[in-house]
Design a protein around this motif. Sequence first.
Motif, PDB file in Angstrom:
ATOM      1  N   UNK A   1       0.846  -1.200   0.000  1.00 54.99           N
ATOM      2  CA  UNK A   1       0.000   0.000   0.000  1.00 54.99           C
ATOM      3  C   UNK A   1       0.874   1.238   0.000  1.00 54.99           C
ATOM      4  N   UNK A   2       0.259   2.355  -0.375  1.00 50.34           N
ATOM      5  CA  UNK A   2       0.964   3.622  -0.302  1.00 50.34           C
ATOM      6  C   UNK A   2       0.498   4.377   0.936  1.00 50.34           C
ATOM      7  N   UNK A   3       1.325   5.311   1.390  1.00 48.62           N
ATOM      8  CA  UNK A   3       0.970   6.038   2.622  1.00 48.62           C
ATOM      9  C   UNK A   3      -0.415   6.657   2.532  1.00 48.62           C
ATOM     10  N   UNK A   4      -0.702   7.233   1.345  1.00 48.82           N
ATOM     11  CA  UNK A   4      -1.984   7.925   1.207  1.00 48.82           C
ATOM     12  C   UNK A   4      -3.173   6.972   1.360  1.00 48.82           C
ATOM     13  N   UNK A   5      -2.923   5.679   1.150  1.00 53.52           N
ATOM     14  CA  UNK A   5      -4.029   4.716   1.259  1.00 53.52           C
ATOM     15  C   UNK A   5      -4.231   4.231   2.698  1.00 53.52           C
ATOM     16  N   UNK A   6      -3.259   4.446   3.547  1.00 50.48           N
ATOM     17  CA  UNK A   6      -3.393   3.913   4.904  1.00 50.48           C
ATOM     18  C   UNK A   6      -3.599   5.006   5.966  1.00 50.48           C
ATOM     19  N   UNK A   7      -3.503   6.266   5.566  1.00 49.05           N
ATOM     20  CA  UNK A   7      -3.676   7.323   6.569  1.00 49.05           C
ATOM     21  C   UNK A   7      -5.160   7.433   6.967  1.00 49.05           C
ATOM     22  N   UNK A   8      -5.366   7.819   8.192  1.00 51.21           N
ATOM     23  CA  UNK A   8      -6.741   8.001   8.671  1.00 51.21           C
ATOM     24  C   UNK A   8      -6.845   9.366   9.325  1.00 51.21           C
ATOM     25  N   UNK A   9      -7.934  10.062   9.048  1.00 46.77           N
ATOM     26  CA  UNK A   9      -8.165  11.347   9.706  1.00 46.77           C
ATOM     27  C   UNK A   9      -8.730  11.061  11.088  1.00 46.77           C
ATOM     28  N   UNK A  10      -8.064  11.556  12.142  1.00 45.28           N
ATOM     29  CA  UNK A  10      -8.577  11.285  13.490  1.00 45.28           C
ATOM     30  C   UNK A  10      -9.177  12.507  14.167  1.00 45.28           C
ATOM     31  N   UNK A  11      -8.675  13.675  13.806  1.00 45.62           N
ATOM     32  CA  UNK A  11      -9.232  14.913  14.334  1.00 45.62           C
ATOM     33  C   UNK A  11      -9.008  15.952  13.257  1.00 45.62           C
ATOM     34  N   UNK A  12      -9.605  17.128  13.444  1.00 46.34           N
ATOM     35  CA  UNK A  12      -9.395  18.163  12.444  1.00 46.34           C
ATOM     36  C   UNK A  12      -7.887  18.382  12.236  1.00 46.34           C
ATOM     37  N   UNK A  13      -7.459  18.339  10.993  1.00 45.70           N
ATOM     38  CA  UNK A  13      -6.045  18.584  10.640  1.00 45.70           C
ATOM     39  C   UNK A  13      -5.054  17.546  11.143  1.00 45.70           C
ATOM     40  N   UNK A  14      -5.546  16.432  11.682  1.00 45.06           N
ATOM     41  CA  UNK A  14      -4.619  15.426  12.225  1.00 45.06           C
ATOM     42  C   UNK A  14      -4.907  14.054  11.623  1.00 45.06           C
ATOM     43  N   UNK A  15      -3.909  13.542  10.916  1.00 49.04           N
ATOM     44  CA  UNK A  15      -4.004  12.217  10.327  1.00 49.04           C
ATOM     45  C   UNK A  15      -3.033  11.289  11.051  1.00 49.04           C
ATOM     46  N   UNK A  16      -3.395  10.016  11.090  1.00 52.81           N
ATOM     47  CA  UNK A  16      -2.426   9.046  11.604  1.00 52.81           C
ATOM     48  C   UNK A  16      -2.288   7.912  10.600  1.00 52.81           C
ATOM     49  N   UNK A  17      -1.061   7.443  10.471  1.00 53.88           N
ATOM     50  CA  UNK A  17      -0.810   6.188   9.779  1.00 53.88           C
ATOM     51  C   UNK A  17      -0.543   5.194  10.906  1.00 53.88           C
TER      52      UNK A  17
END
Length: 277
Positions: free
Chosen positions: A67-83
């Motif tokens: 997978x690529x990073x963009x496919x595994x990131x998740x938005x958890x809060x406004x402006x905050x993503x986690x892989x």
Amino acid sequence: MRTIAIMNQKGGVGKTTSSVNIAAGLTRQGRRVCLLDLDSQGNSSAHLGIDLNASMSTIYQVFSGQKRLQEVKQLVKKNLWIVPANIDLAAVEVELVDAQGREFILKRAIESFVQQMAGNEFDYIIMDCPPALNTVTINALTAATEMFIPVQPHYLSLQGLSRLLETTALIKRRLNRNLTITGMMLCLYETGTRLAADVTDDLIRFLEESDPSSPWAKARIFKSRIRRNIRLAEAPSFAQSIFEYAPDSAGAHDYANLIEEIIADEARFKLQIPQAA
Ligand SMILES: Nc1ncnc2c1ncn2[C@@H]1O[C@H](COP(=O)(O)OP(=O)(O)O)[C@@H](O)[C@H]1O
Ligand SMILES: [Mg+2]
């Protein structure tokens, strides 16, 4: 964009607590942040409310090329993503042992991520490293331009620190000329004890006396000390950052001060934040 690895091979020194709260605190100042959990224990993922038992894609799929990073990131809060990470990541050490170019997997993944976002990328990528000098950590230090080192002011911490600095110097020479140690963060600081003050003095002297060509020659000790504060240890069970869980606590105060220092460095690291952000 600033790409920061939060690293110390010693466990329990505040890497995860700092990664999560710095990331969350930066978003409160309008920064867009992507936190990469690089520890197979998944502590920062859990801290941000990711269910580690659920089946999902994680950073492991990025390391294994699925997978690529963009496919595994998740938005958890406004402006905050986690892989996120989970125990699958532990397999990377064995699976990649003979792979050519294995030190550069994360660097390439971040480059392609940024390219795909075409100017709309994050302001910060923060990497929560595992407590080991392993392949995943080498990837983080190869991909990062900056390193923050949390240090607990104990004598034994200083011993581990010289090892970490030597490894960093080696990585800078061989794999990543752009790596700078921006600073050391004093975490789990016991105010009012001689030990904390003495170790801090030793650390200051050590940095002052270091070879000007070493990667830590310009490193400083962040002025904001992160005091030991029980609220910081409680916040993960509520899947909240310290700013949500206990905004008036010493922990929130200390991390807010640290974030001011981090933001004050943005010009030096050529990060421009659009006014509208
Ligand atoms: N300033 C602090 N005050 C109180 N507890 C803290 C503080 N920083 C971290 N902790 C707690 O100490 C433990 C280790 O911290 P952690 O951030 O997980 O370290 P690391 O990621 O380096 O292993 C965790 O239980 C965390 O909640
Ligand atoms: Mg951790």
